[in-house]
Design a protein around this motif. Structure first.
Motif, short mmCIF file in Angstrom:
data_model
loop_
_atom_site.label_atom_id
_atom_site.label_comp_id
_atom_site.label_asym_id
_atom_site.label_seq_id
_atom_site.Cartn_x
_atom_site.Cartn_y
_atom_site.Cartn_z
N LYS A 202 43.28 26.12 13.84
CA LYS A 202 44.49 26.01 14.65
C LYS A 202 45.21 27.35 14.85
O LYS A 202 46.42 27.41 15.07
N THR B 9 44.59 27.47 20.47
CA THR B 9 44.34 26.11 20.98
C THR B 9 43.00 26.07 21.73
O THR B 9 42.43 27.12 22.06
N VAL C 79 39.89 27.78 16.49
CA VAL C 79 40.42 26.51 16.99
C VAL C 79 40.50 25.50 15.84
O VAL C 79 41.49 24.76 15.71
N GLU D 269 43.41 27.74 25.02
CA GLU D 269 43.36 29.21 24.94
C GLU D 269 41.93 29.70 24.81
O GLU D 269 41.56 30.75 25.37
N ASP E 259 45.53 22.01 27.54
CA ASP E 259 46.55 21.90 26.48
C ASP E 259 47.70 20.96 26.84
O ASP E 259 48.19 20.22 25.97
N ARG F 247 43.77 26.55 31.04
CA ARG F 247 44.46 26.44 29.73
C ARG F 247 45.56 25.39 29.80
O ARG F 247 45.68 24.54 28.90
#
Length: 581
Positions: free
Chosen positions: A268, A271, A265, A274, A44, A40
């Motif tokens: 939103k 993410t 996703v 995630e 990200d 993750r």
């Protein structure tokens, strides 16, 4: 569950040793949980957030995690194997010791192949659960709890939607366990039958060859083997029915996760990192569910095997030491039967038997096959338990004596001569392991076994085959006589001990034994008058009852059953030698 306490008690002894692999499993799972977390961050923050400085730290951390995980996996595997091996070692010994404590009747009703199956296949199934099943079970529990918490932390909505199919998987696993448990019980029983069939055939191969019954024995084995195959196919059908459905439903969770997670996703709500982490954790949830079928299968096998093992443990010996049993010293060998009766499965074997064998006396027992001769002497050592009456030795009820003490004063040559696959010297010294070589040779000479032993390639160090294969019936019998003589017992039992030797050898053995019998109470079971005519008392049995008794001269004068047997055995002569009478 209470019936399995005896088995679990052996595992409980290893509880401290088991702490290390359990801790290793927990730490391994804990380290696994970091992989989705770093995935993750990598997506990200490094890939999307362009924080490239974090990359080196993440890679070093992941390498370290995997290195530590490898060490923990080694500790887990090694110590779980230690726990399982030690548990199985204790369990096998406990089972073997229990089997040894059982009376003759237990072995009359239980086939050797079945006992061997319990000692090997069934215990191996229990070992598999300890070595592999237990670790997988603990791992599954930790994964289920940890992954669920982390999934809920990312998204409660996505978690609930993703696991909607899992209750159905649990239901199928429950149904699967019920069916597979039943079939494994049958498979275990059939495996024991198959082992018994093979064991009997191999042990009796000479008889099979002698009678040319190869095809019959092959067909018998084929039928048992086919039954075993049919049960295993039935097991496979259960697997084929339930496991694919369980896999499909658990895989459905991934599909739901990808669809709903993808939409989240896009909106939103979560993410991409995630979602990737969620995917990692959902597989940690699916993996235990998918392994549930395999785990249930292993547990069902072990449960069925444990049940079979416990059926042996639950068989209580009907012959056992009394709570206040005593050890008698300086036994003289005065054996008395007082109104002794013995029944087996409702059938009367012996009825109202009265015998007074003074110390040093020689009691001969004769009768037709099935009249109860062997049963009488088997009651003296409590190899079977009498139904009524009592037997005393030197005035003490044999039930009040410890079995070890009672049997230590008895030397027996059994009707069915058994020799171990060991040296001849070791077989003779079986009842007296600390015997010197001089004592062994002396006993062999008395039994008229020394000459043929010395003619063998390695003399007393010659290893005989299983059950004495390679020796004639007479040779085995003489070794068994030497074994009984070496023990130097106060009570000597010869159950048809010279039936497999010729008349000349029998005469030599009887003459040699006459000196050995002095000072010992001796019970002789024989079919030949020549073996018993010097006895202090000869007892004639018929249908479990004493129908005649007396010494040789008295019974000849009665002109009864003994006289009839005597004349039948000597009818080849034109007259009966008065001196012999």
């Amino acid at each position: 569950m209470s019936s399995y306490k005896r088995i679990l008690s052996h595992l409980y002894k290893q509880r401290y040793l088991a702490l290390l692999p359990v801790l290793s499993i927990a730490l391994t799972v804990g380290l696994d949980l970091y992989n989705p977390y770093f995935s993750r961050i990598l997506i990200d923050k490094v890939i999307i957030g362009k924080q490239t400085k974090l990359l080196t730290g993440i890679l070093i951390t992941l390498i370290s995690i995997n290195a530590i995980r490898g060490i923990l996996m080694y500790l887990r595997s090694y110590y779980l194997e230690m726990v399982s091996e030690n548990t199985v070692l204790d369990l096998k010994y406990d089972l073997f010791r229990h089997i040894q404590s059982m009376p003759f009747k237990f072995f009359d009703d239980m086939e050797t192949g079945e006992l061997m199956s319990r000692m090997t296949n069934d215990i191996d199934n229990i070992k598999a659960v300890i070595a592999y099943g237990a670790s997988i079970f603990i791992e599954c529990i930790v994964y289920l709890i940890s992954a669920t918490i982390l999934l809920l932390n990312i998204s409660v909505k996505l978690t609930l939607l993703s696991i909607v199919a899992l209750p159905f998987v649990a239901y199928l696993a429950f149904r699967f366990e019920k069916l597979i448990d039943r079939i494994y019980g049958k498979i275990s029983d059939q495996a024991a039958k198959l082992n018994s069939t093979a064991e009997q055939n191999i042990a009796g191969m000479r008889v099979v060859h002698a009678f040319g019954r190869w095809n019959y024995e092959r067909e018998k084995f084929r039928k048992e083997n086919k039954s075993f195959l049919d049960l295993n196919i039935e097991e496979t059908e259960i697997w084929a029915k339930y496991i694919p459905m369980m896999d499909f439903l658990s895989g459905l969770s991934v599909i739901i996760m990808l669809y709903v997670g993808g939409l989240m996703v896009i909106k939103k709500t979560i993410t991409i990192g995630e979602l990737v982490a969620f995917n990692g954790y959902i597989w940690m949830l699916i993996w235990p569910v998918r392994n549930m079928g395999w785990l249930v299968n292993m547990m069902a096998q072990a449960k069925a095997s444990a049940g079979k093992i416990m059926s042996i443990f639950n068989a209580k010996p009907e012959v056992a030491d009394a709570k206040d049993s005593i050890a008698v010293e300086n036994i003289r060998g005065h054996v008395v039967f007082k109104d002794v009766s013995y029944k087996r499965e409702g059938q009367t074997i012996l009825e109202k038997i009265n015998i007074d064998a003074k110390p040093g006396s020689k009691i001969a027992i004769m009768g037709t096959t099935g009249s109860g001769k062997t049963s009488i002497v088997n009651l003296i050592g409590r190899y079977y338990e009498l139904t009524s009456g009592e037997i005393t030795i030197d005035g003490i009820n044999i039930k009040d004596m410890s079995l070890r003490n009672l049997r230590s004063c008895i030397g027996i040559v059994m009707q069915d001569t058994f020799l171990f696959s060991d040296t001849i010297a070791a077989n003779i010294a079986f009842g007296k392991p600390d015997a010197t070589m001089e004592e062994i040779i002396k006993a062999a000479k008395i039994a008229r076994a020394h000459d043929f032993i010395m003619s063998m390639p390695e003399g007393y160090d010659t290893v005989v085959g299983e059950r004495g294969v390679g020796l004639s019936g007479g040779q085995k019998q003489r070794i068994a006589i030497a074994r009984a003589i070496l023990k130097d017992p106060k009570i000597l039992i010869l159950d048809d001990a010279t039936s497999a030797v010729d008349m000349h050898t029998e005469k030599e053995i009887i003459e040699a034994l006459s000196n050995v019998m002095k000072g010992r109470t001796t019970f002789i079971i024989a079919h030949r008058v020549s073996s018993v005519k010097d006895a202090d008392e000869i007892i004639m049995l018929e249908n479990g009852r004493i129908v005649e008794r007396g010494n040789h001269r008295e019974l000849i004068d009665k002109k009864g059953k003994y006289f009839s047997l005597y004349t039948q055995q000597y009818k080849v002569f034109e007259f009966i030698d008065e001196e012999a009478i």
